[in-house]
Write a protein that holds these residues in place. Structure first.
Motif, PDB file in Angstrom:
ATOM      1  N   SER A  29       0.793  -1.267  -0.179  1.00  0.00           N
ATOM      2  CA  SER A  29       0.228  -0.088   0.078  1.00  0.00           C
ATOM      3  C   SER A  29       0.826   1.243  -0.127  1.00  0.00           C
ATOM      4  O   SER A  29       0.263   2.317  -0.243  1.00  0.00           O
ATOM      5  CB  SER A  29      -0.925  -0.031   1.329  1.00  0.00           C
ATOM      6  N   ALA A  30       2.015   1.106   0.097  1.00  0.00           N
ATOM      7  CA  ALA A  30       3.079   2.177   0.211  1.00  0.00           C
ATOM      8  C   ALA A  30       3.105   2.916  -1.261  1.00  0.00           C
ATOM      9  O   ALA A  30       3.172   2.122  -2.367  1.00  0.00           O
ATOM     10  CB  ALA A  30       4.388   1.921   0.845  1.00  0.00           C
ATOM     11  N   PRO A  31       3.127   4.211  -1.366  1.00  0.00           N
ATOM     12  CA  PRO A  31       3.359   4.675  -2.653  1.00  0.00           C
ATOM     13  C   PRO A  31       4.406   4.582  -3.433  1.00  0.00           C
ATOM     14  O   PRO A  31       5.811   4.548  -2.762  1.00  0.00           O
ATOM     15  CB  PRO A  31       3.083   6.354  -2.247  1.00  0.00           C
TER      16      PRO A  31
ATOM     17  N   ALA B  89       5.183  10.095  -4.376  1.00  0.00           N
ATOM     18  CA  ALA B  89       5.238  10.499  -3.160  1.00  0.00           C
ATOM     19  C   ALA B  89       5.172  12.310  -3.038  1.00  0.00           C
ATOM     20  O   ALA B  89       5.830  12.894  -3.912  1.00  0.00           O
ATOM     21  CB  ALA B  89       6.674  10.347  -2.833  1.00  0.00           C
ATOM     22  N   GLU B  90       4.079  12.665  -2.590  1.00  0.00           N
ATOM     23  CA  GLU B  90       4.105  14.114  -2.593  1.00  0.00           C
ATOM     24  C   GLU B  90       4.414  14.818  -1.389  1.00  0.00           C
ATOM     25  O   GLU B  90       4.179  15.841  -1.302  1.00  0.00           O
ATOM     26  CB  GLU B  90       2.373  14.359  -2.808  1.00  0.00           C
ATOM     27  N   ASN B  91       4.643  14.240  -0.092  1.00  0.00           N
ATOM     28  CA  ASN B  91       5.044  14.920   1.199  1.00  0.00           C
ATOM     29  C   ASN B  91       6.017  13.881   1.875  1.00  0.00           C
ATOM     30  O   ASN B  91       6.271  12.736   1.369  1.00  0.00           O
ATOM     31  CB  ASN B  91       3.789  15.256   1.975  1.00  0.00           C
ATOM     32  N   ALA B  92       6.425  14.405   2.942  1.00  0.00           N
ATOM     33  CA  ALA B  92       7.389  13.697   3.636  1.00  0.00           C
ATOM     34  C   ALA B  92       7.040  12.331   4.311  1.00  0.00           C
ATOM     35  O   ALA B  92       7.635  11.290   4.180  1.00  0.00           O
ATOM     36  CB  ALA B  92       8.037  14.722   4.961  1.00  0.00           C
ATOM     37  N   ALA B  93       5.605  12.306   4.691  1.00  0.00           N
ATOM     38  CA  ALA B  93       5.111  11.105   5.062  1.00  0.00           C
ATOM     39  C   ALA B  93       4.920   9.960   4.012  1.00  0.00           C
ATOM     40  O   ALA B  93       5.281   8.760   4.199  1.00  0.00           O
ATOM     41  CB  ALA B  93       3.464  11.411   5.383  1.00  0.00           C
ATOM     42  N   ASP B  94       4.506  10.431   2.856  1.00  0.00           N
ATOM     43  CA  ASP B  94       4.841   9.519   1.652  1.00  0.00           C
ATOM     44  C   ASP B  94       5.947   8.983   1.413  1.00  0.00           C
ATOM     45  O   ASP B  94       6.125   7.782   1.149  1.00  0.00           O
ATOM     46  CB  ASP B  94       4.035  10.204   0.308  1.00  0.00           C
TER      47      ASP B  94
ATOM     48  N   THR C  50      20.202   8.035  12.232  1.00  0.00           N
ATOM     49  CA  THR C  50      19.419   8.827  11.216  1.00  0.00           C
ATOM     50  C   THR C  50      18.364   8.196  10.865  1.00  0.00           C
ATOM     51  O   THR C  50      17.314   8.601  10.327  1.00  0.00           O
ATOM     52  CB  THR C  50      20.557   9.328  10.399  1.00  0.00           C
ATOM     53  N   VAL C  51      18.669   6.894  10.383  1.00  0.00           N
ATOM     54  CA  VAL C  51      17.601   6.065   9.659  1.00  0.00           C
ATOM     55  C   VAL C  51      16.733   5.718  10.847  1.00  0.00           C
ATOM     56  O   VAL C  51      15.437   5.922  10.184  1.00  0.00           O
ATOM     57  CB  VAL C  51      18.415   4.706   9.170  1.00  0.00           C
ATOM     58  N   ARG C  52      16.918   5.248  11.930  1.00  0.00           N
ATOM     59  CA  ARG C  52      15.967   5.228  13.022  1.00  0.00           C
ATOM     60  C   ARG C  52      14.888   6.487  13.083  1.00  0.00           C
ATOM     61  O   ARG C  52      13.633   6.255  13.111  1.00  0.00           O
ATOM     62  CB  ARG C  52      16.650   4.834  14.146  1.00  0.00           C
ATOM     63  N   ARG C  53      15.857   7.472  13.061  1.00  0.00           N
ATOM     64  CA  ARG C  53      14.780   8.662  13.239  1.00  0.00           C
ATOM     65  C   ARG C  53      14.040   9.147  12.151  1.00  0.00           C
ATOM     66  O   ARG C  53      12.964   9.795  12.320  1.00  0.00           O
ATOM     67  CB  ARG C  53      15.766   9.966  13.637  1.00  0.00           C
ATOM     68  N   MET C  54      14.534   8.656  10.725  1.00  0.00           N
ATOM     69  CA  MET C  54      13.642   8.904   9.641  1.00  0.00           C
ATOM     70  C   MET C  54      12.429   7.960   9.676  1.00  0.00           C
ATOM     71  O   MET C  54      11.568   8.363   9.444  1.00  0.00           O
ATOM     72  CB  MET C  54      14.633   8.739   8.386  1.00  0.00           C
ATOM     73  N   PHE C  55      12.661   6.663   9.983  1.00  0.00           N
ATOM     74  CA  PHE C  55      11.502   6.020  10.263  1.00  0.00           C
ATOM     75  C   PHE C  55      10.513   6.142  11.217  1.00  0.00           C
ATOM     76  O   PHE C  55       9.235   5.875  11.219  1.00  0.00           O
ATOM     77  CB  PHE C  55      11.935   4.421  10.609  1.00  0.00           C
ATOM     78  N   ASN C  56      10.904   6.841  12.451  1.00  0.00           N
ATOM     79  CA  ASN C  56      10.125   7.435  13.390  1.00  0.00           C
ATOM     80  C   ASN C  56       9.459   8.736  13.122  1.00  0.00           C
ATOM     81  O   ASN C  56       8.411   9.108  13.716  1.00  0.00           O
ATOM     82  CB  ASN C  56      11.100   7.464  14.697  1.00  0.00           C
ATOM     83  N   GLY C  57      10.094   9.190  11.936  1.00  0.00           N
ATOM     84  CA  GLY C  57       9.094  10.291  11.472  1.00  0.00           C
ATOM     85  C   GLY C  57       9.656  11.695  11.870  1.00  0.00           C
ATOM     86  O   GLY C  57       9.039  12.673  12.006  1.00  0.00           O
ATOM     87  N   THR C  58      10.939  11.914  12.468  1.00  0.00           N
ATOM     88  CA  THR C  58      11.469  12.976  13.225  1.00  0.00           C
ATOM     89  C   THR C  58      12.509  13.506  12.226  1.00  0.00           C
ATOM     90  O   THR C  58      12.905  14.668  12.639  1.00  0.00           O
ATOM     91  CB  THR C  58      11.812  12.734  14.412  1.00  0.00           C
TER      92      THR C  58
ATOM     93  N   ALA D 115      11.940  12.462  -6.219  1.00  0.00           N
ATOM     94  CA  ALA D 115      10.609  12.640  -4.982  1.00  0.00           C
ATOM     95  C   ALA D 115      11.246  13.344  -4.004  1.00  0.00           C
ATOM     96  O   ALA D 115      10.672  14.200  -3.355  1.00  0.00           O
ATOM     97  CB  ALA D 115      10.442  11.341  -4.816  1.00  0.00           C
ATOM     98  N   TRP D 116      12.566  13.098  -3.558  1.00  0.00           N
ATOM     99  CA  TRP D 116      13.301  13.957  -2.407  1.00  0.00           C
ATOM    100  C   TRP D 116      13.314  15.341  -2.695  1.00  0.00           C
ATOM    101  O   TRP D 116      12.949  15.987  -1.823  1.00  0.00           O
ATOM    102  CB  TRP D 116      14.681  13.414  -2.261  1.00  0.00           C
ATOM    103  N   THR D 117      13.578  15.590  -4.010  1.00  0.00           N
ATOM    104  CA  THR D 117      13.773  17.167  -4.430  1.00  0.00           C
ATOM    105  C   THR D 117      12.176  17.800  -4.436  1.00  0.00           C
ATOM    106  O   THR D 117      12.083  18.639  -3.878  1.00  0.00           O
ATOM    107  CB  THR D 117      14.285  17.348  -5.831  1.00  0.00           C
ATOM    108  N   ARG D 118      11.433  16.973  -4.849  1.00  0.00           N
ATOM    109  CA  ARG D 118       9.802  17.463  -4.848  1.00  0.00           C
ATOM    110  C   ARG D 118       9.532  17.715  -3.552  1.00  0.00           C
ATOM    111  O   ARG D 118       8.563  18.798  -3.361  1.00  0.00           O
ATOM    112  CB  ARG D 118       8.990  16.538  -5.788  1.00  0.00           C
TER     113      ARG D 118
END
Length: 230
Positions: free
Chosen positions: A97-99, A104-109, A142-150, A178-181
């Motif tokens: 279900s992940a985009p 991807a349009e935002n950080a959550a995506d 950093t990867v852990r914090r990225m997965f946690n959404g921070t 996607a990252w740049t967008r």
């Protein structure tokens, strides 16, 4: 060649294939486990190698690679692919279900897409990801914090993440786009604020409690402020 190995019994179909592949590779090389262990670099014990081919649990990737490479000049690519599939099945993650990165349009995506890629490619322990990426290229914190959404990976960290996850090179540009967008739409760094004090003066965030915060670019002057943060 020693005693016959026990039958492989596992509910994980990909682990079954991995164990069979390891056993067949050793048999083709005509090596005992003791001989195989003596050829591994770095050295892996015969007991660990035999356990890796037992099908009881998914072995560590470095053990799988050492096992296959010690059997002679050959690629470990198939073994790595089977290992990733076995780990992914074991974690039971639903990543369908992940985009896709193009959507991807935002950080959550983007985080959801990266998380899905992580699990789809085996959910490698973060410490091992950090080691494979190279010193300082992909800190596990950093990867852990990225997965946690921070936080979010920077571009170089994203490249390292994709390489460690064996994402094909031809797909990297979609991720970078996607990252740049997303970066253009959302700021991952902490913003700077001016605060409108109750006495009508201006100051930086944190200088006074219960103030109205107004976000601005770090170089902006109070006259240029435009959006009140409530």
């Amino acid at each position: 060649m020693g005693r016959p190995e026990k039958p492989i019994r596992t509910l994980n179909p990909h682990l079954m294939l991995l164990a069979r592949h390891l056993r067949e590779t050793r048999e083709e090389a005509g090596l005992t486990y003791a001989q195989l262990a003596a050829r591994t670099r770095p050295v892996v014990s015969a007991t660990t190698l035999q356990r890796a081919a037992s099908g009881e649990t998914v072995p560590r990737l470095e053990v799988v690679e050492a096992y296959v490479l010690a059997c002679g000049p050959r690629s470990a690519e198939r073994a790595r692919k089977l290992w990733r599939q076995a780990r992914s099945w074991e974690h039971g993650a639903n990543y369908t279900s992940a985009p896709r990165p193009r959507l991807a349009e935002n950080a959550a995506d983007l985080r959801a897409a990266l998380r899905a890629t992580y699990y789809k490619t085996g959910a490698m322990p973060l410490r091992e990801m950090e080691r494979r990426a190279g010193l300082g290229r992909l800190p596990r914190t950093t990867v852990r914090r990225m997965f946690n959404g921070t936080t979010m990976l920077d571009q170089e960290q994203l490249r390292a993440f994709l390489r460690v996850c064996d994402v094909p090179e031809r797909e990297h540009q979609d991720w970078l786009d996607a990252w740049t967008r997303v970066w253009k739409r959302e700021t991952f760094i902490e913003p700077t604020y001016w605060v409108d004090r109750r006495d009508g003066s201006w100051g930086l965030e944190g200088q006074l409690d219960n103030a109205t915060m107004v976000q601005h670019e770090s170089h902006a002057r109070p006259a240029q402020l435009s959006r009140v943060v409530t």
